[in-house]
Design an enzyme around this catalytic site. Structure first.
Site, PDB file in Angstrom:
ATOM      1  N   ASP A  20      -1.156   8.861  -8.320  1.00  0.00           N
ATOM      2  CA  ASP A  20      -0.602   7.647  -7.722  1.00  0.00           C
ATOM      3  C   ASP A  20      -1.421   7.345  -6.485  1.00  0.00           C
ATOM      4  OD1 ASP A  20       0.957   5.667  -6.584  1.00  0.00           O
ATOM      5  OD2 ASP A  20       2.811   6.818  -6.569  1.00  0.00           O
ATOM      6  N   HIS A  44      11.165  -3.378  -2.158  1.00  0.00           N
ATOM      7  CA  HIS A  44      10.209  -2.268  -2.204  1.00  0.00           C
ATOM      8  C   HIS A  44      10.667  -1.210  -3.204  1.00  0.00           C
ATOM      9  CE1 HIS A  44       8.230   1.439  -0.617  1.00  0.00           C
ATOM     10  NE2 HIS A  44       7.223   0.612  -0.478  1.00  0.00           N
ATOM     11  N   LYS A  56     -15.138  -2.013  -4.017  1.00  0.00           N
ATOM     12  CA  LYS A  56     -14.472  -1.535  -5.237  1.00  0.00           C
ATOM     13  C   LYS A  56     -12.953  -1.529  -5.066  1.00  0.00           C
ATOM     14  CE  LYS A  56     -18.460   1.280  -6.535  1.00  0.00           C
ATOM     15  NZ  LYS A  56     -18.985   2.636  -6.832  1.00  0.00           N
ATOM     16  N   SER A 103       2.189  -5.669  -2.609  1.00  0.00           N
ATOM     17  CA  SER A 103       2.846  -5.455  -1.332  1.00  0.00           C
ATOM     18  C   SER A 103       2.349  -6.502  -0.341  1.00  0.00           C
ATOM     19  CB  SER A 103       2.592  -4.041  -0.806  1.00  0.00           C
ATOM     20  OG  SER A 103       1.218  -3.813  -0.592  1.00  0.00           O
TER      21      SER A 103
END
Length: 354
Positions: A178, A120, A228, A144
């Protein structure tokens, strides 16, 4: 009720680094991870800050991270390359990959660097901001483990598969945003669990596929904007997983099921030197003009002003690095303890560090 306390960044860094080194991570790597996690908490991204140390420490102690990784860079073209991470701790490997990408972008005008087999890697904003501070435009994405119910489906398939972007500006810190491709990141669920705090019923579903406000009952997250977000998370998995010959979709390794196993995750950096397309001072001035124009827009009812995407994180960073970082008391208690445990993630068992 949320119970938090305030801690100075330097002290938080010290506690995190000490916990990770006691778990078995080398000091240099622990320092890199600590810097990254403190950055996330200082930005108010608590889902990717100190709350993660518990998980990292146990995986390190149980052998799920390569302590002495043999990291190598394979240049595959004038603007392309692959960093082989040997399943080292994610932040340490990804930062080295970023340095390769920055050098390559400055040399050839652009860089696309894949990071193959890491654990990670934390908040992607940390990496793209560093690239933007080098006057580069940066995009990063990573895969992930499957924890998202696809649009129209009832079983988890893709991960939260985040994307981050950054660009330099004339004054102040770079523009950085982000985001997970879900309504919220899994780390937000962990943060809510650590604070015993309810979540909105639009974030996730329980084991029966029904919306839940209890973070401890979450079985799957929901994609943002329905189809989307579903499309974006598929794109991220293709570019940061399949493109590198790594497992994808439901085959991506679980973060929590077996902490003794390596994760084999992928990440991608795309860096662009704006000087290859336009005049850099003009570009940075245009960025500043865009920000000013956004700030000048009259706010809607219930809002104080219009912020550019990611700006509130920068505001918190400027405040918290001076006044101290708020973190959950439960997290601080763990950092100050002498044990490695995993109960806040729904697992059981604990053992003392050396």
């Amino acid at each position: 009720m949320e119970e938090t306390t305030t801690i100075q960044p330097a002290r938080l860094h010290e506690l995190i680094q000490e916990k990770l080194t006691r778990a078995g991570l080398k000091e240099e790597q622990a320092d890199t991870v600590a810097e990254h996690l403190v950055f996330a908490d200082a930005c108010g991204i608590h889902s990717h800050g100190a709350v993660r140390v518990d998980y990292y420490a146990e995986r390190i102690a149980k052998g799920g991270v390569t302590i002495d990784p043999q990291i190598s860079f394979e240049r595959t073209g004038a603007s392309t390359g692959i960093v082989h991470g040997d399943n080292g701790v994610g932040q340490y490997v990804a930062l080295q990959a970023l340095e390769y990408a920055i050098d390559q972008a400055k040399e050839s005008g652009a860089a696309i660097v894949g990071v193959k087999r890491i654990s990670h890697c934390g908040a992607l904003s940390y990496y793209v901001k560093r690239a933007a501070e080098e006057n580069l435009i940066a995009i990063s994405m990573c895969q992930s483990d499957p924890m998202v119910v696809p649009f129209g489906g009832s079983e988890n398939y893709f991960g939260t598969n985040p994307i981050a972007f950054a660009a330099p500006r004339e004054f102040g810190s770079p523009v950085v945003f982000d985001m997970a491709t879900t309504v919220q990141a899994w780390g937000k669920i962990l943060d809510a669990r650590s604070k015993n705090q309810a979540i909105p019923d639009t974030w996730a579903v329980d084991s029966k596929g029904q919306p839940t406000t209890n973070p401890h009952e979450v079985n799957g997250l929901l994609p943002m904007a329905g189809p989307k977000g579903f499309g974006l998370m598929m794109m991220v998995d293709i570019l940061s997983g399949m493109l590198l010959g790594l497992p994808f979709g439901k085959n991506v390794s679980s973060m929590y099921s077996d902490l003794t196993e390596k994760r084999n995750l992928g990440q991608l950096f795309i860096l662009i030197d704006p000087r290859r397309f336009t005049d850099l001072p003009s570009f940075k001035h245009s960025m500043e003009t865009m920000i000013e124009e956004l700030h000048e827009i009259a706010p809607a009812a219930g809002f104080n002003q219009v912020y550019y995407p990611g700006e509130t994180n920068q505001v918190k960073y400027d405040q918290y690095t001076v006044e101290g970082i708020p973190i959950a008391k439960q997290v601080l208690a763990y950092l100050e303890s002498d044990t490695i445990h995993f109960d806040q993630y729904g697992k059981t068992g604990s053992f003392a560090t050396k």
